[in-house]
Write an enzyme that holds these catalytic residues in place. Structure first.
Site, PDB file in Angstrom:
ATOM      1  N   SER A 473       0.826  -1.208   0.000  1.00  0.00           N
ATOM      2  CA  SER A 473       0.000   0.000   0.000  1.00  0.00           C
ATOM      3  C   SER A 473       0.862   1.260   0.000  1.00  0.00           C
ATOM      4  O   SER A 473       1.976   1.260   0.523  1.00  0.00           O
ATOM      5  CB  SER A 473      -0.893  -0.001   1.244  1.00  0.00           C
ATOM      6  OG  SER A 473      -1.912   0.955   1.134  1.00  0.00           O
ATOM      7  N   PRO A 474       0.371   2.357  -0.598  1.00  0.00           N
ATOM      8  CA  PRO A 474       1.117   3.621  -0.543  1.00  0.00           C
ATOM      9  C   PRO A 474       1.354   4.055   0.901  1.00  0.00           C
ATOM     10  O   PRO A 474       0.433   4.038   1.725  1.00  0.00           O
ATOM     11  CB  PRO A 474       0.192   4.604  -1.269  1.00  0.00           C
ATOM     12  CG  PRO A 474      -0.670   3.754  -2.140  1.00  0.00           C
ATOM     13  CD  PRO A 474      -0.876   2.480  -1.383  1.00  0.00           C
ATOM     14  N   GLN A 552       1.136   6.729  -7.113  1.00  0.00           N
ATOM     15  CA  GLN A 552      -0.082   7.391  -6.651  1.00  0.00           C
ATOM     16  C   GLN A 552       0.114   8.899  -6.749  1.00  0.00           C
ATOM     17  O   GLN A 552       1.018   9.453  -6.129  1.00  0.00           O
ATOM     18  CB  GLN A 552      -0.398   7.005  -5.195  1.00  0.00           C
ATOM     19  CG  GLN A 552      -1.729   7.565  -4.698  1.00  0.00           C
ATOM     20  CD  GLN A 552      -1.931   7.326  -3.214  1.00  0.00           C
ATOM     21  OE1 GLN A 552      -1.237   7.921  -2.388  1.00  0.00           O
ATOM     22  NE2 GLN A 552      -2.867   6.439  -2.865  1.00  0.00           N
ATOM     23  N   TYR A 634      -7.266  15.057   1.266  1.00  0.00           N
ATOM     24  CA  TYR A 634      -6.403  15.851   0.388  1.00  0.00           C
ATOM     25  C   TYR A 634      -7.275  16.561  -0.657  1.00  0.00           C
ATOM     26  O   TYR A 634      -8.499  16.491  -0.608  1.00  0.00           O
ATOM     27  CB  TYR A 634      -5.327  14.968  -0.232  1.00  0.00           C
ATOM     28  CG  TYR A 634      -4.400  14.378   0.826  1.00  0.00           C
ATOM     29  CD1 TYR A 634      -3.707  15.217   1.692  1.00  0.00           C
ATOM     30  CD2 TYR A 634      -4.240  13.011   0.974  1.00  0.00           C
ATOM     31  CE1 TYR A 634      -2.876  14.695   2.679  1.00  0.00           C
ATOM     32  CE2 TYR A 634      -3.420  12.475   1.954  1.00  0.00           C
ATOM     33  CZ  TYR A 634      -2.746  13.324   2.803  1.00  0.00           C
ATOM     34  OH  TYR A 634      -1.929  12.810   3.783  1.00  0.00           O
ATOM     35  N   ARG A 682      -8.214   6.019  -5.475  1.00  0.00           N
ATOM     36  CA  ARG A 682      -8.424   5.748  -4.051  1.00  0.00           C
ATOM     37  C   ARG A 682      -9.441   6.732  -3.507  1.00  0.00           C
ATOM     38  O   ARG A 682      -9.335   7.938  -3.730  1.00  0.00           O
ATOM     39  CB  ARG A 682      -7.125   5.849  -3.250  1.00  0.00           C
ATOM     40  CG  ARG A 682      -7.349   5.717  -1.737  1.00  0.00           C
ATOM     41  CD  ARG A 682      -6.076   5.571  -0.942  1.00  0.00           C
ATOM     42  NE  ARG A 682      -5.582   4.206  -0.992  1.00  0.00           N
ATOM     43  CZ  ARG A 682      -4.741   3.679  -0.091  1.00  0.00           C
ATOM     44  NH1 ARG A 682      -4.287   4.426   0.909  1.00  0.00           N
ATOM     45  NH2 ARG A 682      -4.333   2.438  -0.196  1.00  0.00           N
ATOM     46  N   ARG A 776       1.544  -1.480   7.031  1.00  0.00           N
ATOM     47  CA  ARG A 776       2.426  -1.748   8.165  1.00  0.00           C
ATOM     48  C   ARG A 776       3.056  -3.134   8.140  1.00  0.00           C
ATOM     49  O   ARG A 776       4.215  -3.283   8.526  1.00  0.00           O
ATOM     50  CB  ARG A 776       1.683  -1.511   9.480  1.00  0.00           C
ATOM     51  CG  ARG A 776       1.429  -0.029   9.754  1.00  0.00           C
ATOM     52  CD  ARG A 776       0.601   0.181  11.025  1.00  0.00           C
ATOM     53  NE  ARG A 776       0.424   1.600  11.310  1.00  0.00           N
ATOM     54  CZ  ARG A 776      -0.495   2.379  10.774  1.00  0.00           C
ATOM     55  NH1 ARG A 776      -1.352   1.860   9.881  1.00  0.00           N
ATOM     56  NH2 ARG A 776      -0.593   3.651  11.098  1.00  0.00           N
TER      57      ARG A 776
END
Length: 828
Positions: A473-474, A552, A634, A682, A776
């Site tokens: 994942s980013p 991304q 964002y 996303r 993680r």
């Protein structure tokens, strides 16, 4: 937890108890049994302040005569026969709602340890079974090995009544209990076990902080006068909509083999719960039916399952499930227990289980701790994490049934697997241990070659075939200089590419200097940055062939110009700040972050072209996939959420208008991005705050992006407003991906606390997502995917070890684990 002392014989109950219900005089109390250290220092309607006695609570009142309250009373009396215990129950001894209850082996083990007499009495009554039947589209699929135990609720209460009376607990039936505040002034401890509609809780909302959520389905508890030979889920597709039946036996010990024919369902009793969405319930006219009419209608709808037999009620009424959460479980010397403190949806069979376990924990903590306040604090500290975990599982199960209609198009075995694993407590690996033949058949339908776990099957997006379903994942690294990725990015992304994932994603790469989150964020707004990224993609393609790498693209919006995470997350820079732009002039944190300027037409056009230019540089850099970041508050996410978009022009207001600018940017990027390469988006499916985006919005947002050419939707949640209240937990965001995938039939990527390869296999096999993104776990172990393959004894082409690493493809030995087996046994 302290061991509970051995039981006294049934009926012995220790010293004689006066008819008034008081205890004999005790040297630790005054002559009337009242504890001398109970010093009232308050007045009015609340519980008084008091100084706790050094001894344990002696005078205890229990409000509510359900299983939890009765069992708590029995345990506390057994621990100290000198205690005075009174249970107040407004109903008569024979009154009870519902029919059968299910208890887990874990709960029964706690009961056996604490009170063998109660355990033996329960064991004689239990109906046990192993099978679950799932009936959908006229087809029955059976999974075995599940191990249930159930008995009638009335019989359970009778057993607990007998135990309480034998121990000397006073049971007062047919009269409402005095208010908890009144009892608190004359007792050491008040246990409020007064159910989901707790009067105690409602009288002290400021003390307990209750939060109650009413859900979307209506259900009714009924009973059938025969015993099903399995736990049965049945789906009825009616002209009004989808209805479901949950049924299980509770009175008749089932035979060891399952009969067929007319003897299959011969005697006993079963609980039958019928459930459906509110709008289906109303359309079917059930809102206008009384108890008898409802039972007759439900029996007709599920006539085949019932063999034409009738259903009966027991003061049964249609209701909507209410999830109860309390910020605090104690108020002075009053403590909530069972449904008064928390509820969990009936579809995971947890209500009585949780209440009984609460009683066990409360009694043990009172025995272990020197004072009552410490005991109550220990009880809540012990039970709250367990309850919250159960409530998360119950919420997942509840949502699954609310969205049941969206799964009916799944292949039969996948549908059954999806139902069985809906709460996330039963997983792919766990189900294989229970019923290997069933999971093997689900894997075959999914397309797994022999010996291949679901996560190691390929997946195609446009012209890109991913060799497995694992995505790195980013993750923002905050390690770039002037937006240029350096050696850190090469090592970080290169290591994870070597680690076996099918797709490795960059962090959010910013489309302009002003679009950065921090000064250390990477960018794609100069040719030099594109060349630096080319170094990374070349390494991945050369040294980890078969691994795809994606970029991304995003713009920070109002969340920009802040310090790197470890210096102060979301905190503005001490100096060198740059101006921020957003949909509306709303700071992320009022008084902390700067107020952004609202983008005008020229600003919207400029940023749209920055995204398009960055897409062209990403193509030049050699990326295989591009993702547009429209999540986490964002810039583009700020247009989508009603919490952050207060515009009154064509880009604000309704969801379709809030979508307009993100879709314009998507179209501009898609035009510059190579046609044969996939593009994903996303989104934050929900904002986790009142007035924000909800799951229905997420479906429409995903639908819009798919219509514009998105090849998959990466479904995250939240991070839009700082005051959000997420429902954190394992795989907690997956249900939103699940709904989008099954309602819209488009590929989705699930993300959010997916931590094990078992979770990944379960999500994929159930059809909840097509790809799983993990963050993680890949920070903890860059070779997470390869190690997952080794743990599952998979050595196929979907997870190849790089040639230099092949010598390490087997887990190193950890030392000797066996002693020599004895060869001789000699007599002394």
């Amino acid at each position: 937890m302290s061991p509970i002392p051995p039981a006294t014989p049934w009926g012995a109950g220790g010293p004689p108890v006066p008819e008034t219900g008081g205890s004999p005089p005790d040297p630790r109390t005054g002559s009337d049994g009242a504890p001398p250290a109970l010093e009232e220092r308050g007045s009015g309607g609340g519980a008084p302040e008091y100084t706790a006695a050094p001894t344990r609570a002696l005078r205890i009142a229990v409000i509510g005569g359900g299983p939890g309250g009765l069992y708590a009373a029995a345990l506390l009396k057994r621990l100290d026969p000198a205690r005075t215990l009174t249970v107040h129950e407004r109903n008569t001894p024979d009154d009870t709602f519902g029919f059968g209850v299910v208890l887990s082996d874990e709960t029964l083990g706690g009961i056996e340890h604490a009170d063998p007499d109660v355990y033996r009495a329960l064991r004689r009554e239990f109906v046990r079974w192993d099978d679950i039947d799932i009936v959908c589209h006229g087809r029955t699929l059976t999974s075995t090995g599940h191990g249930f135990a159930a008995l009638g609720r009335r019989r359970l209460l009778q057993i607990l009544h007998e135990r309480c009376r034998g121990l000397g607990v006073e049971l007062r039936f047919g009269t409402p209990a005095p208010p908890a505040a009144e009892l608190a002034r004359t007792h050491d401890l008040v246990i409020a076990a007064d159910g989901v509609h707790s009067t105690t809780r409602s009288e002290h909302p400021d003390a307990f902080g209750p939060r109650i959520t009413t859900h979307r389905c209506r259900y009714i508890w009924l009973s059938a006068d025969f015993a099903f030979d399995a736990f049965r889920f049945e789906i009825a597709e009616t002209e009004h909509g989808v209805m479901q039946l949950h049924a299980y036996p509770y009175a008749r010990r089932l035979p060891s083999t399952r009969p067929s024919g007319p003897e299959r369902q011969s005697s006993g009793a079963s609980t039958v719960i019928v459930e459906m969405r509110e709008e289906v319930w109303r359309a079917a006219g059930l809102a206008d039916c009384d108890e008898q009419q409802s039972a007759e209608r439900c029996a007709k709808i599920f006539a085949e399952a019932l063999g034409g037999r009738p259903l009966r009620g027991n003061s049964s009424a249609w209701t909507a499930f209410r999830t109860v959460v309390n910020d605090r479980w104690t108020h002075g010397n009053t403590v909530l227990l069972g449904d008064a403190a928390h509820t969990a949806h009936f579809s995971i069979g947890s209500g009585t289980k949780l209440a009984v376990e609460d009683a066990l924990a409360l009694a043990a903590c009172i025995e272990e701790q020197p004072t009552l306040p410490e005991a109550l604090a220990a009880y809540e500290a012990e039970r709250r994490p367990v309850v919250e975990s159960t409530q998360r599982a119950a919420a997942a199960s509840l949502r699954w049934f609310e969205e049941l209609g969206g799964y009916l198009g799944q292949p039969p075995r996948q549908f059954a697997f999806n139902l069985l694993t809906r709460s996330r407590r039963v997983t792919h690996d766990n189900l294989r241990l229970r019923d290997r033949a069933f999971t093997d058949s689900v894997e075959r339908d999914f397309g797994c070659p022999p010996g291949t776990p679901p996560m190691f099957t390929p997946f195609r997006l446009r012209g890109l075939t991913l060799r497995n379903r694992v995505v790195v994942s980013p993750m923002d690294m905050y390690a770039a200089e002037d937006g240029v990725p350096g050696d850190f990015h090469l090592v970080h992304l290169g290591a994870r590419a070597l680690g076996g994932a099918g797709l490795v994603m960059t962090e959010m790469v910013c489309v302009s200097p002003e679009g950065r989150i921090t000064p250390a964020c990477a960018g794609l707004y100069t040719p030099g940055q594109s060349e630096a990224w080319r170094r990374v993609t070349d390494f991945v393609h050369t040294s980890a062939p078969g691994t795809a790498i994606g970029v991304q693209l995003g713009h920070s919006g109002r969340k920009g110009s802040t310090k790197v995470m470890w210096e102060g997350i979301d905190q503005p820079l001490d100096h060198g700040n740059w101006p921020l732009a957003a949909a509306s002039p709303l700071p992320y944190r009022a008084g902390v972050n700067q107020v952004p300027h609202a983008l005008d037409r020229a600003g919207l056009t400029e940023i749209r072209e920055q995204f398009a230019a960055a897409a062209g540089r990403a193509a030049h850099a050699g990326f295989d996939l591009l993702e547009l970041h429209c999540a986490h508050g964002y810039l583009l996410s700020g247009f989508l959420s009603p919490l952050t978009n207060h515009r009154t022009d064509a880009y604000g207001g309704s969801l379709s208008r809030r979508l307009r600018y993100p879709l314009e940017v998507f179209d501009a990027v898609r035009e510059r991005w190579p046609h044969d390469k996939p593009m994903t988006v996303r989104i934050s499916a929900v904002d986790w705050f009142p007035g924000g985006a909800v799951a229905d919005d997420a479906v429409e947002i995903a639908r819009a992006f798919a219509a514009h050419g998105a090849d998959a939707v990466d479904v995250s949640t939240g991070q839009v407003v700082p005051q959000e209240r997420p429902e954190f937990g394992r795989s907690y965001q997956t249900p939103y991906a699940d709904r989008i995938r099954n309602e819209l039939q488009i590929p989705v990527i699930a993300v959010g606390a997916i931590s094990s390869w078992d979770d990944v296999n379960s999500i994929l096999l159930a059809g909840r997502a097509d790809l799983c993104a993990l963050a993680r776990p890949h920070l903890y172990d860059p070779h997470w995917t390869l190690h997952a393959a080794a743990d599952q004894e998979y050595a196929g082409e979907a997870a190849p070890w790089p040639p230099p690493y092949r010598a390490g493809s087997r887990k190193p030995p950890t030392g000797r684990t066996e002693a020599p087996k004895p060869r001789l046994t000699l007599d002394p």
